[in-house]
Enzyme design. Structure first.
Site, PDB file in Angstrom:
ATOM      1  N   LYS A 107      -7.029 -11.874 -16.367  1.00 39.76           N
ATOM      2  CA  LYS A 107      -6.939 -12.010 -14.906  1.00 39.76           C
ATOM      3  C   LYS A 107      -7.778 -10.967 -14.170  1.00 39.76           C
ATOM      4  CE  LYS A 107      -5.190 -14.931 -13.774  1.00 39.76           C
ATOM      5  NZ  LYS A 107      -5.757 -16.305 -13.809  1.00 39.76           N
ATOM      6  N   GLY A 109     -11.353 -11.352 -14.199  1.00 40.82           N
ATOM      7  CA  GLY A 109     -12.588 -12.027 -13.804  1.00 40.82           C
ATOM      8  C   GLY A 109     -13.509 -12.281 -14.985  1.00 40.82           C
ATOM      9  N   THR A 110     -12.940 -12.320 -16.186  1.00 40.54           N
ATOM     10  CA  THR A 110     -13.764 -12.479 -17.396  1.00 40.54           C
ATOM     11  C   THR A 110     -14.454 -13.834 -17.461  1.00 40.54           C
ATOM     12  OG1 THR A 110     -11.831 -13.224 -18.676  1.00 40.54           O
ATOM     13  CG2 THR A 110     -12.361 -10.870 -18.737  1.00 40.54           C
ATOM     14  N   ARG A 188      -9.675  -4.621 -12.727  1.00 35.96           N
ATOM     15  CA  ARG A 188      -9.266  -4.996 -11.373  1.00 35.96           C
ATOM     16  C   ARG A 188      -8.065  -4.149 -10.974  1.00 35.96           C
ATOM     17  NH1 ARG A 188      -7.063 -11.166 -10.456  1.00 35.96           N
ATOM     18  NH2 ARG A 188      -7.049 -11.240  -8.173  1.00 35.96           N
ATOM     19  N   ARG A 315      -6.182 -19.479  -7.420  1.00 40.61           N
ATOM     20  CA  ARG A 315      -4.904 -19.977  -6.902  1.00 40.61           C
ATOM     21  C   ARG A 315      -4.236 -18.916  -6.022  1.00 40.61           C
ATOM     22  NH1 ARG A 315      -3.384 -19.312 -12.448  1.00 40.61           N
ATOM     23  NH2 ARG A 315      -3.279 -21.543 -12.832  1.00 40.61           N
ATOM     24  N   THR A 316      -3.447 -19.374  -5.061  1.00 38.52           N
ATOM     25  CA  THR A 316      -2.751 -18.467  -4.147  1.00 38.52           C
ATOM     26  C   THR A 316      -1.686 -17.686  -4.905  1.00 38.52           C
ATOM     27  OG1 THR A 316      -3.108 -20.007  -2.321  1.00 38.52           O
ATOM     28  CG2 THR A 316      -1.415 -18.315  -2.025  1.00 38.52           C
TER      29      THR A 316
END
Length: 350
Positions: A107, A109-110, A188, A315-316
């Site tokens: 999660k 950005g890979t 991140r 996604r939100t």
């Protein structure tokens, strides 16, 4: 100039079946004179494939960077297609163990980094996550090599499996494959990353406990549950210390997940530098998709649609109480500071 080549020398990739049919037709006519007019009829099937590729490479060398990539991809697609339909066709390039790995983090950005870097003509990447160094290591390096795409000597072979970064055995296993492997980690803000991780899990398992219940052993006392994987992944310094037992810090490149959204060309420029590649991927390759909230690749020449990541990306996030977020920021702050000091860069998550 490319169009001139096309009109002067015929199509770049002639239809082999059509040409072979024409050869048979001419032979049946019994006319040596007519047969001599079709040079395609006088060469072997192997030479025809090589000739086809040579024509495309000639075009590739005479066009600019954007056209160069498009021509390269079309050449490879045609060659791969011919090889798959003819077991006797020569296979171009070799399956090699990866030169570079995207090792994490989940999660972070890979997937975006993989999809962006693989448009470079000197990179061939495995699209799926093989999980070799964490789940499938007992299958051996020959099995692992067999999964890789064929590459030329000048090309880099890559794969990405985000769980490697937090797998204790992964650094030792990768080092035993090659101590010179280049490693990429997309990091991140650990609080945002944990919420994104939870949101993904919730979409698959809607009956799981709330984020707050999983994140804390005791919420009132602010005791964070570090055994929960979504929390532990973001303690980057702990995992990095394990990697540095086997690799030099200079072998690990850290991509900012935040800047990957706001400045994808800048981040990809630094990735290309790290891999020793010419900077071909630039800001002209990207546009910002306001619906998804992150950058996408502009429409390739061979497609009628731009290339964005899948529906599951962007996604939100689940709404989390601000007090919970502040507690987690306080928890991560000392880990973040040590991480900044170790890598020599302040990611400004605090």
């Amino acid at each position: 100039m490319a169009y001139s080549i096309l009109f002067c020398s015929g199509t770049i990739m002639p239809n082999q079946r059509l040409e072979e049919h024409r050869c048979v037709h001419l032979k049946n006519m019994g006319s040596k004179k007519l047969l001599q007019k079709s040079h395609y009829c006088t060469i072997s099937a192997k030479a025809r494939v090589i000739s086809d590729e040579t024509r495309a490479v000639t075009l590739l060398n005479l066009t600019g960077n954007q056209s160069k990539h498009s021509a390269f991809q079309k050449t490879q697609d045609v060659v791969d297609h011919k090889q798959s339909n003819n077991s006797n066709s020569p296979k171009y390039g070799n399956k090699k163990l990866p030169n570079a790995l995207i090792v994490g983090v989940k999660k972070g950005g890979t997937r975006a980094v993989l999809e962006f870097i693989r448009i470079h003509p000197d990179v061939r990447a495995l699209g799926t996550e093989p999980h070799f160094f964490d789940r499938n290591y007992d299958k051996g390096l020959d099995w692992y090599r067999g999964l890789m795409p064929r590459t030329l000597d000048s090309q880099i072979t890559m794969e990405k499996t985000p769980s490697y970064f937090v797998t204790r055995e992964a650094p030792r296993r990768i080092s035993s494959m090659s101590r010179e492997t280049k490693l990429i980690a997309v990091v991140r803000n650990p609080v945002t990353r944990a919420i994104s991780d939870y949101t993904q899990t919730l979409s698959k398992k809607p009956d799981i406990p709330s984020f707050e219940e999983l994140a804390f052993k005791n919420r009132s006392q602010g005791i964070v549950d570090t055994s929960w994987n979504a929390i532990r992944i973001g303690m980057y310094i702990l995992h990095l210390e394990n990697w540095l037992q086997y690799f030099r810090l200079s072998q690990i490149h850290f991509v900012s997940g935040e800047r990957l959204i706001t400045d994808p060309a800048g981040e990809l420029g630094r990735v290309q530098d790290f891999l020793g590649l010419k900077r071909i991927i630039t800001d002209k390759h990207f546009y910002f998709n306001r619906t998804k909230g992150f950058p996408c690749l502009k429409k390739p020449e061979s497609s009628s649609q731009p290339r964005c990541l899948g529906k599951s990306k962007g996604r939100t996030h689940v709404q989390i109480d601000q007090e919970v977020i502040e507690q987690l920021r306080e928890f991560y702050r000392p880990f973040n500071v040590k991480f900044y000091e170790m890598v020599g860069h302040d990611f400004r998550w605090d």
